[in-house]
Design an enzyme around this catalytic site. Structure first.
Site, PDB file in Angstrom:
ATOM      1  N   GLU A   1      -4.349 -11.808   4.007  1.00 42.74           N
ATOM      2  CA  GLU A   1      -3.231 -11.531   4.896  1.00 42.74           C
ATOM      3  C   GLU A   1      -2.213 -12.666   4.727  1.00 42.74           C
ATOM      4  OE1 GLU A   1      -2.857  -8.803   6.624  1.00 42.74           O
ATOM      5  OE2 GLU A   1      -4.836  -7.994   6.179  1.00 42.74           O
TER       6      GLU A   1
ATOM      7  N   GLY B   1      -2.410 -12.172  -3.560  1.00 38.25           N
ATOM      8  CA  GLY B   1      -2.128 -11.123  -2.586  1.00 38.25           C
ATOM      9  C   GLY B   1      -3.361 -10.518  -1.952  1.00 38.25           C
TER      10      GLY B   1
ATOM     11  N   ILE C   1       0.843  -1.206   0.000  1.00 34.97           N
ATOM     12  CA  ILE C   1       0.000   0.000   0.000  1.00 34.97           C
ATOM     13  C   ILE C   1       0.872   1.248   0.000  1.00 34.97           C
ATOM     14  CG2 ILE C   1      -1.722   1.323   1.303  1.00 34.97           C
ATOM     15  CD1 ILE C   1      -2.760  -1.356   2.392  1.00 34.97           C
TER      16      ILE C   1
ATOM     17  N   LYS D   1      -6.712  -0.931  10.730  1.00 33.30           N
ATOM     18  CA  LYS D   1      -7.935  -1.020  11.527  1.00 33.30           C
ATOM     19  C   LYS D   1      -7.669  -1.253  13.010  1.00 33.30           C
ATOM     20  CE  LYS D   1      -8.924  -4.128   8.485  1.00 33.30           C
ATOM     21  NZ  LYS D   1      -8.128  -3.655   7.354  1.00 33.30           N
TER      22      LYS D   1
ATOM     23  N   LYS E   1     -13.926  -3.748  10.941  1.00 31.23           N
ATOM     24  CA  LYS E   1     -14.503  -2.728  10.058  1.00 31.23           C
ATOM     25  C   LYS E   1     -15.906  -2.349  10.521  1.00 31.23           C
ATOM     26  CE  LYS E   1     -11.918  -4.262   5.974  1.00 31.23           C
ATOM     27  NZ  LYS E   1     -12.001  -4.885   4.642  1.00 31.23           N
TER      28      LYS E   1
ATOM     29  N   GLU F   1     -10.543   6.831   6.270  1.00 30.26           N
ATOM     30  CA  GLU F   1     -11.456   6.344   5.237  1.00 30.26           C
ATOM     31  C   GLU F   1     -11.052   4.965   4.725  1.00 30.26           C
ATOM     32  OE1 GLU F   1     -14.651   6.221   3.629  1.00 30.26           O
ATOM     33  OE2 GLU F   1     -14.355   8.395   3.600  1.00 30.26           O
TER      34      GLU F   1
ATOM     35  N   ASP G   1     -11.395  -9.478  10.804  1.00 32.71           N
ATOM     36  CA  ASP G   1     -11.124  -8.273  10.016  1.00 32.71           C
ATOM     37  C   ASP G   1     -12.423  -7.540   9.678  1.00 32.71           C
ATOM     38  OD1 ASP G   1      -9.214  -6.624   8.316  1.00 32.71           O
ATOM     39  OD2 ASP G   1     -10.637  -7.302   6.790  1.00 32.71           O
TER      40      ASP G   1
END
Length: 860
Positions: free
Chosen positions: A696, A693, A495, A608, A711, A635, A707
Site C-alpha cells: 500500500e 508497487g 487494478i 476488503k 481477508k 472473489e 490486511d
C-alpha cells in the site's frame, strides 16, 4: 425454402398450459410480453389441466354421469374466478371477466346436459366444449396486460385461423388465414397493440369451431407467424428446451442448443412432447426460426430451430423414445415376389384409421413388420386378417402376429448423413448393455435410426447411446438477446486500468463466443467522475486509462459537487440493463455500496474494507442484496485472482464441511519472506516491495497484519461464522509506536528491526524451517501472525508473491485441499474481478444473495 418474412421485427410468443397455470405464472408471462411490446403477438393455451377437465366432464355426460359433468363445470368456474381475483385489480375489468366466465360456465353446462340427454357425443360437440379453456384464459391474459399499462386486444382464433379439409384431416388454409389476419389483426397492430389470441382452436370449413390436436397451441403460433410474416416464434414452456434425451431416464441429458426443422420434426414425431408434430410445417415455407424457452428461466438461451442450422460437431443430436408400442408382423413364405402385399397392408390400416410409427420389411419379402400404439394392436390385427383372409386360407400368409410391451427408440441427427459408423456404434452400444433389437428402420435421408426394443430396456438403451455419442458435452448457444451488462467503476487506479485492458482485449470473445455485450458506462475516483449512458468506446476507455496513468484528473468536477454526489446525480437515474457497480478502491465504501444496491446495481468488489465492517453492517448489506434480488461477488478480495471463495462455495454445495483454513494471504508479505530467506535485510526488502508497487502507499498498512486479518474475516464470514475484526488475534511486524509515522518516516525507521528479523530467519533455518505470515481459521477463532513452517511443507515451498490456502474438510481431512497461485499484482486481481463480472453477466436478471455463505447470488 420460401422467402424470408417481411415483418421481421414482429415476434410471436406462445405460452403453454403450465406457463399460464397459476396467477404467479401468468404474471411472469405478462412480464415477458411487456418487455417485448408492442412488437409481439401472443398465443395462449388453457390453464394446465383445464382441457382435460372440460374433456372429462363432457365425456362423463356421455356416459350418463351427471355429477361428474357438474363438478367439471364448477371446477372450471372456480379456477378462473380465483385467478381473476388474484390478478385483475380494476373493478370494471374484473366484473366483465366474471360475467364472461359465468357465461362460458353456463354454456359448458348446457352442452353437458344436451349430451347427457341425447347420449351422443360428436367431435363438433367436444371441440366446442373444450374451446372455452383457451378463450377464457386469453381474455384474462388480455386484461392483466391492460392492467400492466400495455395496449392489448383480444382477437378470437376462429376469426383468423381458418382450416380446410385435405387428405381426410384438417389443415390450415394459409391464404384465407392471411387475408383474415390482415382484416382482423392488422388495424390493432397498426395502432401498436399487442394482439392476444387463444391457441388450439380454429374455424372449420363449415364455420364450426375445431381443435388442432393436443399441444395444438404450438401449431396455432406457427400458423399465426406464417400469416403475419413474423420474424420468429418463441414457445414458452416449463422446460429449458429440447433435450438430448428424457432427463427422467438420463440425468446427464442436456438442452440441445439448436436443431434443424427436420430434426425437430423427427423428435416431435418420435415422442418428444415439447413440440406439436406439425409445428414446423408453416415455418419452413417462410424460413421463420422457432425458439423453445422456459417461462420460469427466460434468461436461458433455450433451443433454436431453423432451416439454417448446420450439422455441427455432433452427428447425433438427440434420442427419444415412444413407449407403449406393439409390433404387428405379417409373415409367410407365400408373400415373396407377390406384388402389392405392402400396399394392401397399409391400405387396410388406413381404412381402419390407424397410424403406423415404424415400418420394416425383410429383403426376402417374407415378412412385413410395423409398429403402432399398443392400444391399436388388436384392431390392426383384425383389419389385416380381414384384408388377407384369402391368403391366410391359401397358406400364402402363415400368421399375423402381435408382440406387445415394446418401445421405439430413435437416434436423430442431421450430421448422421454421410458420417460412417453411426449405425454400428448404435448397435454396439446396445449390445454392450445386452439389449436385444427386435426391428430396425432407417430412411434414405439417414436422419434417424429407429429400433424397436422391449419397453423395459429403454432406460439402459438411452443411457448407453447418450454415453456413446457424448451428448452430455452439448452446451447452450450464446444468447446475445438481452445479455448486455453495464459496468460502473469506483476507483480507476492500477487494478481498474488493468481491468480496462482486459475488457478491451477480449471484446470479440465476449460478444461472439459468450454472447455478451459488456460496456463500461461510468468511471470515477477521488478526482472526478465520467458517465456515458451508451457506454464508452474502446478508444475512450484507453484514453481515460492513459490520462489517469499520467496523473491527470478523470473529469472536471461540476461546481462543488463531490464524486459521490456526481454518481447520485448522473449514474443512479440511468435505465441500465444488468448494471454492475465495481468497487476497486481501498476506501470505506459500505454506505455507497448499499446505495448502489438500492438503485438496481449488482456488486463486484476487490475492496476488503466494506466486507470487514462490523457483523451487523455486513448482515445488513447482504440482507439488502437478498431482498432486492442482487448479486454480491468478491472473489478478488482474498487471493487476488485465485479461486479461493469459489472453491469454498463448491465444497459447501457438495455437502462437505470445512473444518480449518490456513492461509498465506498477502502477496506483499510473501515477497518479504522470500527476500529475507535470500539474505536481504528487512528494511531493504520493504523498500524494494514498495518500489515494485506490492505494498500500500504506506507499507504500515501491510506490515500491521490488518490486511490479512480482513481477508481471514471475509473467509470466515463466507463460511457462515459470525465474527468481527476485533475478535481476531493479529501479530504486527513492527512496534505500535511506528504506526504514527508517515510512509517515508515509517520506512526509514524499519532499519532498527533488521537485526531482529535476521535472528528470526536464522533460528528458523536451524530447524529446517522458513518464516511465513499465516492466517489460521479454526473452530475457536482466527489467529494471524508470523510462523516458522517446515521448508518441505506446501507453505514452506511458496515463493515471492504467491498466495496459498490450505483447506482441511471432512472429506479432505488427512490430505488437505491446497489452492496456490499468484496473490498480488494488478493483472491477476483484475482477472479475478473480471471473472466475477462474467458470472453476473451470464446469470439471470432476477437474483438473490445466499443466507449462510453470503458470497454470491442464486436464482430466486
Amino acid at each position: 425454402m420460401g422467402s424470408k418474412p417481411g415483418n421481421t421485427h414482429l415476434g410471436v410468443f406462445k405460452f403453454g398450459g403450465t406457463s399460464v397455470g397459476s396467477a404467479e405464472a401468468i404474471r411472469l408471462a405478462v412480464g415477458h410480453v411487456k418487455a417485448a411490446a408492442p412488437n409481439v403477438a401472443v398465443v395462449v393455451s388453457a390453464m394446465s389441466g383445464i382441457t382435460d377437465l372440460l374433456l372429462g366432464g363432457v365425456q362423463a355426460a356421455g356416459r350418463g354421469d351427471a355429477d361428474a359433468a357438474r363438478e367439471a363445470a364448477r371446477s372450471f368456474h372456480e379456477r378462473h374466478a380465483t385467478v381473476i381475483g388474484q390478478l385483475v385489480v380494476d373493478r370494471a375489468r374484473a366484473e366483465e371477466l366474471h360475467t364472461l366466465l359465468q357465461q362460458f360456465t353456463d354454456e359448458y353446462a348446457a352442452i353437458c346436459q344436451s349430451v347427457l340427454v341425447l347420449r351422443e357425443l360428436t367431435t363438433r360437440t367436444l371441440d366446442g366444449a373444450v374451446s372455452r379453456g383457451e378463450r377464457m384464459l386469453a381474455r384474462i391474459f388480455t386484461a392483466v396486460l391492460q392492467g400492466a399499462k400495455v395496449n392489448a386486444t383480444y382477437v378470437d382464433a376462429t376469426q383468423v385461423l381458418l382450416a380446410e379439409r385435405k387428405l381426410g384431416s384438417l389443415w390450415p388454409d394459409l391464404d384465407a388465414s392471411r387475408k383474415a389476419a390482415r382484416e382482423k389483426m392488422g388495424p390493432h397492430m397498426a395502432r401498436k397493440h399487442v394482439v392476444i389470441m387463444p391457441g388450439y382452436i380454429a374455424r372449420g370449413p363449415d364455420g364450426e369451431t375445431v381443435t388442432l390436436g393436443r399441444g395444438g397451441s404450438d401449431f396455432s403460433a406457427a400458423i399465426l407467424a406464417n400469416v403475419l410474416g413474423a420474424g420468429s416464434v418463441t414457445l414458452y414452456k416449463e422446460v429449458d428446451g429440447l433435450m438430448t434425451a428424457d432427463p427422467k431416464a438420463v440425468p446427464e441429458a442436456r438442452v440441445v442448443p439448436e436443431v434443424h426443422y427436420r430434426e425437430a420434426a423427427e423428435l416431435a414425431y418420435y415422442g418428444a412432447k415439447v413440440l406439436h408434430p406439425r409445428t414446423m410445417i408453416p415455418l419452413i415455407e417462410r424460413g421463420i426460426p422457432l425458439w423453445v424457452k422456459n417461462t420460469f428461466n427466460a434468461s436461458f438461451s433455450g433451443t433454436r430451430i431453423g432451416g439454417d442450422v448446420e450439422p455441427g460437431a455432433y452427428p447425433v443430436k438427440a434420442l427419444t423414445a415412444i413407449r407403449g408400442q406393439a409390433l404387428v408382423s405379417v409373415e409367410g413364405n407365400g408373400m415373396m415376389g407377390v406384388p402389392g402385399m405392402a400396399a394392401r397392408t397399409f391400405q387396410a390400416l388406413a381404412a381402419a384409421g390407424l397410424s403406423v410409427a415404424m415400418i420394416s420389411q425383410a429383403s426376402s419379402e417374407a415378412s412385413i413388420c410395423l409398429v403402432l400404439s399398443e392400444g391399436e394392436a388388436e384392431q390392426a390385427r383384425k383389419a389385416l386378417k380381414a384384408a388377407f383372409a384369402a391368403e391366410m386360407d391359401g397358406k400364402l400368409i402363415d400368421t399375423i402376429r402381435v408382440e406387445k410391451g415394446l418401445a421405439l427408440v430413435a437416434v436423430v441427427g442431421l450430421g448422421m448423413r454421410g458420417t460412417r459408423g453411426i449405425a454400428a456404434r448404435t448397435f454396439t452400444a446396445m449390445s454392450r448393455e445386452e439389449v436385444n433389437v427386435i426391428a430396425i428402420a432407417q430412411g434414405s435421408s439417414e436422419l434417424n435410426i429407429t429400433v424397436a426394443i422391449k419397453e423395459s430396456d429403454v432406460p439402459r438403451t438411452l443411457h448407453a447411446l447418450h454415453r456413446e455419442f457424448q451428448l452430455e458435452k452439448l452446451r447452450p448457444l450464446p444468447d446475445t438477446h438481452g445479455r448486455d451488462t453495464n459496468l460502473a467503476f469506483l476507483g480507476f487506479g492500477q487494478i481498474a486500468r488493468a481491468l480496462t485492458r482486459q475488457l478491451v482485449s477480449q471484446q470479440s470473445y465476449f460478444r461472439h463466443d459468450l454472447g455478451l455485450d459488456i460496456r463500461c458506462v461510468a468511471v470515477s475516483d477521488r478526482t472526478g467522475a465520467r458517465v456515458d449512458e451508451k457506454g464508452f468506446s474502446v478508444d475512450d476507455l484507453q484514453q481515460l486509462a492513459e490520462r489517469k496513468a499520467a496523473g491527470n484528473a478523470l473529469a472536471q468536477r461540476k461546481g462543488s459537487r463531490g464524486v459521490v454526489e456526481e454518481l447520485r446525480h448522473r449514474l443512479w437515474p440511468l435505465p441500465l440493463h444488468r448494471p454492475v457497480f465495481v468497487d476497486l478502491t481501498a476506501d470505506e465504501t459500505a454506505p455507497l455500496l448499499k446505495e448502489a444496491l438500492q438503485h438496481g446495481f449488482h456488486l463486484v468488489t476487490a475492496n476488503k474494507k466494506p466486507l470487514a465492517i462490523p457483523q451487523a453492517g455486513f448482515d445488513e448489506l447482504f440482507g439488502m442484496a437478498r431482498e432486492l434480488g442482487r448479486h454480491i461477488r468478491y472473489e478478488a478480495t482474498v487471493g487476488a485472482g485465485l479461486p479461493v471463495l469459489d472453491t469454498l462455495d463448491k465444497l459447501q454445495q457438495a455437502g462437505d464441511e470445512v473444518l480449518t483454513v490456513d492461509g498465506c494471504l498477502s502477496g506483499t508479505l510473501g515477497y518479504l519472506m522470500t527476500q529475507l530467506e535470500q539474505g536481504a535485510a528487512f528494511s531493504a526488502a520493504v523498500r524494494q516491495a514498495h518500489a515494485l508497487g506490492y505494498t500500500e502507499p504506506n507499507p504500515a498498512d501491510d506490515l500491521s497484519g490488518t490486511d490479512v486479518a480482513r481477508k481471514a474475516l471475509i473467509l470466515a464470514r463466507t463460511l457462515g461464522r459470525k465474527l468481527d475484526l476485533d475478535d481476531i488475534r493479529v501479530e504486527s511486524l513492527f512496534p505500535k509506536e511506528l504506526a504514527r509515522l508517515d510512509a517515508q518516516g515509517f520506512m526509514d525507521a524499519l532499519g532498527d528491526l533488521d537485526a531482529e528479523f535476521a535472528q528470526k530467519v536464522s533460528a528458523a533455518r536451524k530447524k529446517d524451517k522458513v518464516l511465513r505470515y499465516v492466517a489460521q481459521i479454526g473452530r475457536k477463532g482466527i489467529v494471524v501472525g508470523l510462523q516458522a513452517v517446515p521448508t518441505s511443507s506446501p507453505m514452506g515451498r511458496l515463493v515471492g508473491t504467491d498466495n496459498q490456502v490450505v483447506l482441511h474438510t471432512r472429506r479432505y481431512s488427512t490430505n488437505p485441499l491446497v489452492v496456490t497461485g499468484p496473490g498480488a499484482g494488478a493483472e491477476v486481481t483484475a482477472a479475478g474481478v473480471l471473472n466475477d463480472i462474467l458470472a453476473i453477466a451470464q446469470s439471470g436478471e432476477r437474483q438473490r444473495a445466499t443466507s449462510g455463505k453470503q458470497r454470491k447470488a442464486v436464482p430466486a
